[in-house]
Design a protein around this motif. Structure first.
Motif, PDB file in Angstrom:
ATOM      1  N   THR A  12       0.844  -1.185   0.000  1.00 15.14           N
ATOM      2  CA  THR A  12       0.000   0.000   0.000  1.00 15.14           C
ATOM      3  C   THR A  12       0.882   1.238   0.000  1.00 15.14           C
ATOM      4  OG1 THR A  12      -1.931   0.995   1.047  1.00 15.14           O
ATOM      5  CG2 THR A  12      -0.163   0.281   2.504  1.00 15.14           C
TER       6      THR A  12
ATOM      7  N   ASN B  29      -3.548   0.360  -3.583  1.00 19.28           N
ATOM      8  CA  ASN B  29      -2.787  -0.843  -3.292  1.00 19.28           C
ATOM      9  C   ASN B  29      -2.250  -1.427  -4.588  1.00 19.28           C
ATOM     10  OD1 ASN B  29      -3.678  -1.457  -0.258  1.00 19.28           O
ATOM     11  ND2 ASN B  29      -5.498  -0.851  -1.410  1.00 19.28           N
TER      12      ASN B  29
ATOM     13  N   LEU C 164      -9.472   0.622  -3.303  1.00 15.42           N
ATOM     14  CA  LEU C 164     -10.526   0.095  -2.452  1.00 15.42           C
ATOM     15  C   LEU C 164     -11.896   0.478  -2.999  1.00 15.42           C
ATOM     16  CD1 LEU C 164      -9.281   0.563   1.212  1.00 15.42           C
ATOM     17  CD2 LEU C 164      -9.288  -1.480  -0.186  1.00 15.42           C
TER      18      LEU C 164
ATOM     19  N   SER D 137     -16.238   2.785   0.574  1.00 16.21           N
ATOM     20  CA  SER D 137     -15.604   2.367   1.820  1.00 16.21           C
ATOM     21  C   SER D 137     -15.064   3.534   2.629  1.00 16.21           C
ATOM     22  CB  SER D 137     -14.455   1.392   1.514  1.00 16.21           C
ATOM     23  OG  SER D 137     -13.467   2.016   0.701  1.00 16.21           O
TER      24      SER D 137
ATOM     25  N   TYR E 290     -11.257  -0.567   9.005  1.00 20.00           N
ATOM     26  CA  TYR E 290     -11.090  -1.866   8.339  1.00 20.00           C
ATOM     27  C   TYR E 290      -9.734  -2.478   8.601  1.00 20.00           C
ATOM     28  CZ  TYR E 290      -8.301   0.032   4.445  1.00 20.00           C
ATOM     29  OH  TYR E 290      -7.321   0.602   3.691  1.00 20.00           O
TER      30      TYR E 290
ATOM     31  N   GLY F  63      -6.844  -5.053   6.770  1.00 19.19           N
ATOM     32  CA  GLY F  63      -6.428  -5.568   5.473  1.00 19.19           C
ATOM     33  C   GLY F  63      -5.515  -4.583   4.775  1.00 19.19           C
ATOM     34  N   PRO F  64      -5.208  -4.861   3.519  1.00 24.26           N
ATOM     35  CA  PRO F  64      -5.686  -5.991   2.709  1.00 24.26           C
ATOM     36  C   PRO F  64      -4.905  -7.274   2.968  1.00 24.26           C
ATOM     37  CG  PRO F  64      -4.269  -4.580   1.400  1.00 24.26           C
ATOM     38  CD  PRO F  64      -4.373  -3.930   2.748  1.00 24.26           C
TER      39      PRO F  64
ATOM     40  N   CYS G  95     -10.609  -7.465   2.391  1.00 29.08           N
ATOM     41  CA  CYS G  95     -10.630  -6.391   3.382  1.00 29.08           C
ATOM     42  C   CYS G  95     -11.860  -6.574   4.265  1.00 29.08           C
ATOM     43  CB  CYS G  95     -10.685  -5.014   2.717  1.00 29.08           C
ATOM     44  SG  CYS G  95      -9.139  -4.497   1.958  1.00 29.08           S
TER      45      CYS G  95
ATOM     46  N   THR H 283     -17.213  -8.064   4.791  1.00 30.99           N
ATOM     47  CA  THR H 283     -15.986  -8.277   4.041  1.00 30.99           C
ATOM     48  C   THR H 283     -16.197  -7.865   2.595  1.00 30.99           C
ATOM     49  OG1 THR H 283     -16.550 -10.539   3.410  1.00 30.99           O
ATOM     50  CG2 THR H 283     -15.369 -10.248   5.481  1.00 30.99           C
TER      51      THR H 283
END
Length: 355
Positions: free
Chosen positions: A115, A126, A141, A145, A150, A152-153, A176, A186
């Protein structure tokens, strides 16, 4: 070899235990190349010999987000001993903006997900890449969002292809976990497709107070704080004294460090977790060079078949423990997160023109 029939030749080649040697064997002659390039052979070979871990990526340890933003530092690649590859082939300088613009988040097989450096709460950009082949894909993403908490990823295997590979640039999945207004869901990005959403079972604990313990054998493990402490597993790096990694056999292990003891739990039969091994850390490391008596053992880094710990609250001593032999050795501080990198599968086989 001319008197060996094709069936016997295949049995011999299946026993070549190095992927690098297998690629070299495919260049011997057209007959060997044809036998090795066969999809059925590659599928059987993959079931017998998992791609080796050629090394680990880690971010420069001890640097804050502000420091990384002001002075970007490239992720570091550390070859696994004994080294079978040239570390220069695993440079990330082919990425957009240069390797110093990115931070390693996770890895799976031969793929690594990174990232943009300096963004703590909004990893909007990412990249999933295969360092050895220098192929990569930029992934943003989901647009809806923004404002979500969150985790992740995380990279997940795709559907296995005809030669037995679990993950590649053509079939990877990116996971994520999002949390907002008491709801956790998710989002999974599938190579060749787009993001899709799924709701987590409402009985599952919220990710708001979750800590990522690691992933092993295709599953993600989280520790959720609360009145009842819960280990959450989602099928599909930390400084806390509990973590999850894979053993040398590829099966998951839970490692718990308490005071001077380190315990390893396994569920080799796929049912209940049970104590597999236990050592006293002071006894394991007292004869290592540079060791000084102390306590406060902290899990620093996890990887397949090993764990790195820090000892001491002032000047620290860094050492690793091999989960197969439970032997300790001095180790380099690689920071909290390492991402294992394997050779790509299937291997790239060039046509032999000699015979």
């Amino acid at each position: 070899m001319d008197v060996v029939d094709d069936d016997a030749l295949v049995l011999v080649l299946e026993r070549v235990d190095s992927h690098v040697s297998l690629i070299r064997a495919a260049a011997v002659c057209k007959r060997w190349h044809s036998a090795i390039a066969d999809a059925a052979f590659l599928r059987r070979y993959r079931s017998l010999h998992a791609p080796p871990a050629v090394g680990y990526y880690h971010n420069p340890p001890g640097l804050s987000e502000t420091a990384l933003l002001l002075c970007p530092c490239a992720p570091v690649f550390v070859p696994s001993p004994p080294s079978i590859v040239d570390a220069r082939h695993f440079s990330l300088d082919f990425l957009s903006g240069g390797e110093g613009s990115w931070r390693v988040m996770d890895s799976r097989g031969s793929l690594v997900v990174l990232t943009v450096t300096g963004l703590r709460t909004a990893f909007t950009e990412n990249v999933v890449c295969e360092p050895l082949t220098q192929r990569y894909r930029m992934i943003h993403l989901p647009p809806d969002s923004d404002g979500f908490l969150y985790l992740g990823p995380f990279l997940l295997d795709g559907e296995a292809n005809e030669v037995g590979g679990g993950i590649s640039m053509s079939n990877f999945r990116l996971l994520c976990l999002f949390h907002s207004n008491g709801v956790t869901c998710t989002s999974i990005f599938t190579a060749g497709s787009s993001w899709s959403e799924k709701s987590i079972d409402p009985m599952a604990p919220s990710i708001q107070h979750s800590r990522t313990l690691g992933h092993a054998s295709g599953s993600l493990y989280f520790y959720v704080e609360g009145r009842s402490r819960t280990l959450t597993v989602l099928d599909g790096s930390n400084r806390y004294n509990c973590c999850v990694t894979e053993g040398c056999d590829g099966q998951p292990r839970i490692i718990v460090v308490f005071d001077n003891a380190m315990k390893v739990f396994a569920r080799l039969d796929g049912t209940e977790w049970a104590l597999e091994k236990k050592i006293l850390l002071s006894e394991a490391i007292h004869s290592l060079p540079g060791y000084q008596p102390g306590h406060h053992h902290i899990i620093q880094t996890i990887g397949q078949g090993f764990i790195i710990l820090l000892q001491g609250s002032g000047p620290t001593y860094t050492f690793s423990v091999n989960l197969e032999t439970m032997e300790a050795a001095p180790a380099e501080n690689m920071g909290q997160i390492v991402s294992q990198c394997k050779l790509p599968w299937p291997p790239a086989l060039h046509v032999c023109l000699d015979r």
